[in-house]
Motif scaffolding. Structure first.
Motif, mmCIF file in Angstrom:
data_model
loop_
_atom_site.group_PDB
_atom_site.id
_atom_site.type_symbol
_atom_site.label_atom_id
_atom_site.label_comp_id
_atom_site.label_asym_id
_atom_site.label_seq_id
_atom_site.Cartn_x
_atom_site.Cartn_y
_atom_site.Cartn_z
ATOM 1 N N HIS A 47 -15.965 -1.860 -2.233
ATOM 2 C CA HIS A 47 -15.019 -0.776 -1.923
ATOM 3 C C HIS A 47 -15.494 0.510 -2.597
ATOM 4 O O HIS A 47 -15.288 0.710 -3.786
ATOM 5 N N HIS A 79 -12.891 5.868 4.642
ATOM 6 C CA HIS A 79 -11.609 5.892 5.358
ATOM 7 C C HIS A 79 -11.896 6.225 6.816
ATOM 8 O O HIS A 79 -12.500 7.266 7.105
ATOM 9 N N GLU A 117 -12.616 1.429 5.600
ATOM 10 C CA GLU A 117 -11.254 1.304 5.088
ATOM 11 C C GLU A 117 -10.272 1.737 6.174
ATOM 12 O O GLU A 117 -10.320 2.876 6.655
ATOM 13 N N HIS A 126 -3.518 0.386 2.807
ATOM 14 C CA HIS A 126 -4.960 0.450 3.045
ATOM 15 C C HIS A 126 -5.560 -0.952 3.026
ATOM 16 O O HIS A 126 -5.150 -1.783 2.204
ATOM 17 N N ASN A 160 -6.182 -3.538 0.157
ATOM 18 C CA ASN A 160 -6.611 -2.722 -0.984
ATOM 19 C C ASN A 160 -5.430 -2.297 -1.854
ATOM 20 O O ASN A 160 -4.362 -1.990 -1.338
ATOM 21 N N HIS A 161 -5.703 -2.185 -3.144
ATOM 22 C CA HIS A 161 -4.728 -1.661 -4.122
ATOM 23 C C HIS A 161 -3.275 -1.831 -3.672
ATOM 24 O O HIS A 161 -2.547 -0.822 -3.521
ATOM 25 N N ASP A 219 -13.511 1.217 -5.982
ATOM 26 C CA ASP A 219 -12.928 2.274 -5.132
ATOM 27 C C ASP A 219 -13.438 3.647 -5.598
ATOM 28 O O ASP A 219 -12.695 4.629 -5.617
HETATM 29 ZN ZN LIG Z 1 -7.369 3.129 -0.353
#
Ligand SMILES: [Zn+2]
Ligand SMILES: [Zn+2]
Length: 372
Positions: A47, A79, A117, A126, A160-161, A219
């Motif tokens: 990531h 993204h 992403e 995400h 993600n997160h 990230d």
């Molecule tokens: Zn993200």
């Protein structure tokens, strides 16, 4: 041989040496983790961002950073929907960042995996899809399309997160209808428990409850050096336990959940992988009694890049240090164990205090040591 010719060859030799040294990108902060029985350990960061979405660097820099830190695998996961640099860097092709990284990595020992992403507001949030063929086909206003398409391409998809406070102000992951449906359809396969500086044990609980692969990623948007290395840290990574050092083996291992997420001294994973990882990280260099005593000296070396914090779980106590002690990354420590009688074999049993197999659960690891 003329002196001029000799000088020429000396220069040639000198430049060849300098060039080959420059060509090895390994920095002073190379990460190392041992293999475990049956698998090789691949150090991955799946990531990352570049100027092709909201990152600050060109894709080749991500390759160099990974080589400096001795990673085996990276993915640049731009993204798809958030493109703040698009007026300066027009790129209709969403595969471009991957292609540039792949070209840079070609002559190096680094696997580059094609990722993107998928970026939505909460509650969808995400997600990363890695092992894509064509990221362009994921672009659609309907949020179901990118997930369906990524799965059609055989991608490994992870959330993600999920605990990010911008999308979940409590700092806890909220598993909504959308994710539940993805899980039911088999379209979501992993979850980040560590993202950038943050670890959420609630995300680990979700991973275990829904059989999602445990992930840790940087990230990164800026520079790895500024954000981690110069502060004395490493980036978060996912150790993936693969049969071979290939993309296909890596992909299989991710789908089968063979991972440990690592952020410096924090290790998070299922016990079947975390226990052998820590066991192989600590090498018993020597074990012998101090002459005319029942005090056993055990010399232990930590060959991993994580400082390991342990608690004694044996019936015996220590002569020198407290029951809780650390063996720093790459360092050696001598334990003095009071066995009261001389033994022919001892089982060194320690609990790894900064390793988690479930929320609030630390693994216990045993090393059987034969004594003369
Ligand atoms: Zn993200
Ligand atoms: Zn991101």
């Amino acid at each position: 041989m003329k002196l001029q010719t000799l000088t020429f060859y000396v220069h040639l030799l000198f430049f060849a040496t300098v060039w080959s040294q420059n060509h090895n990108h390994l920095g002073g902060k190379a990460l190392t983790y041992p293999d475990i029985p049956g698998f090789i350990t691949l150090k991955s960061d799946l990531h990352q961002h570049t100027v092709f979405s909201d990152g600050e660097v060109w894709p080749s820099i991500r390759v160099m950073e990974a080589l400096r830190e001795n990673l085996d695998v990276i993915s640049l996961t731009e993204h798809l929907e958030y493109q703040p640099h698009k007026d300066d860097i027009p790129h209709p092709d969403r595969n471009r960042s991957y292609q540039l990284a792949l070209a840079e990595a070609e002559e190096h020992d680094l696997l580059v995996v094609h990722g993107s992403e998928i970026t939505r507001n909460a509650p969808i949030g995400h997600s990363n899809a890695v092992f894509l063929n064509d990221a362009n086909l994921l672009l659609d206003t309907n949020p179901r399309v990118p997930f369906a398409e990524a799965n059609k391409q055989g991608a490994f998809v992870f959330w993600n997160h999920p605990a990010w406070y911008r999308q979940s102000p409590t700092g806890n992951p909220v598993l909504g209808e959308f994710q539940l449906e993805l899980i039911k359809r088999g379209e979501l396969h992993g979850i980040e428990v560590i993202n950038e500086y943050d670890y959420a044990e609630e995300s680990l609980a979700l991973a275990l409850e829904h059989d999602l692969t445990i992930m840790g990623t940087s990230d990164i948007h800026g520079l790895i050096d500024w954000q981690y290395l110069e502060k004395g840290y490493h980036r978060p990574i996912t150790l993936v336990f693969a049969k071979e050092r290939t993309r296909e083996s890596l992909r299989t291992a991710l789908f089968e959940g063979r991972t440990v997420a690592v952020y410096n001294s924090l290790l998070v994973g299922k016990s079947e992988f975390l226990i052998p990882l820590i066991k192989n990280s600590i090498q018993v260099k020597r074990a012998e009694y101090i002459e005319n005593t029942q005090i056993l000296e055990i010399e232990l070396e930590n060959i991993s890049s994580s400082d390991l914090l342990f608690e004694n779980r044996m019936e015996y106590t220590f002569y020198s240090n407290a029951a809780v002690f650390e063996i720093a990354a790459g360092e050696t420590r001598i334990l003095k164990v009071k066995t009261l009688e001389q033994q022919t074999q001892i089982s060194l049993k320690l609990k790894a205090l900064k390793a988690y197999t479930a929320p609030k659960t630390n693994p216990e690891i045993s090393w059987v040591i034969q004594l003369n």
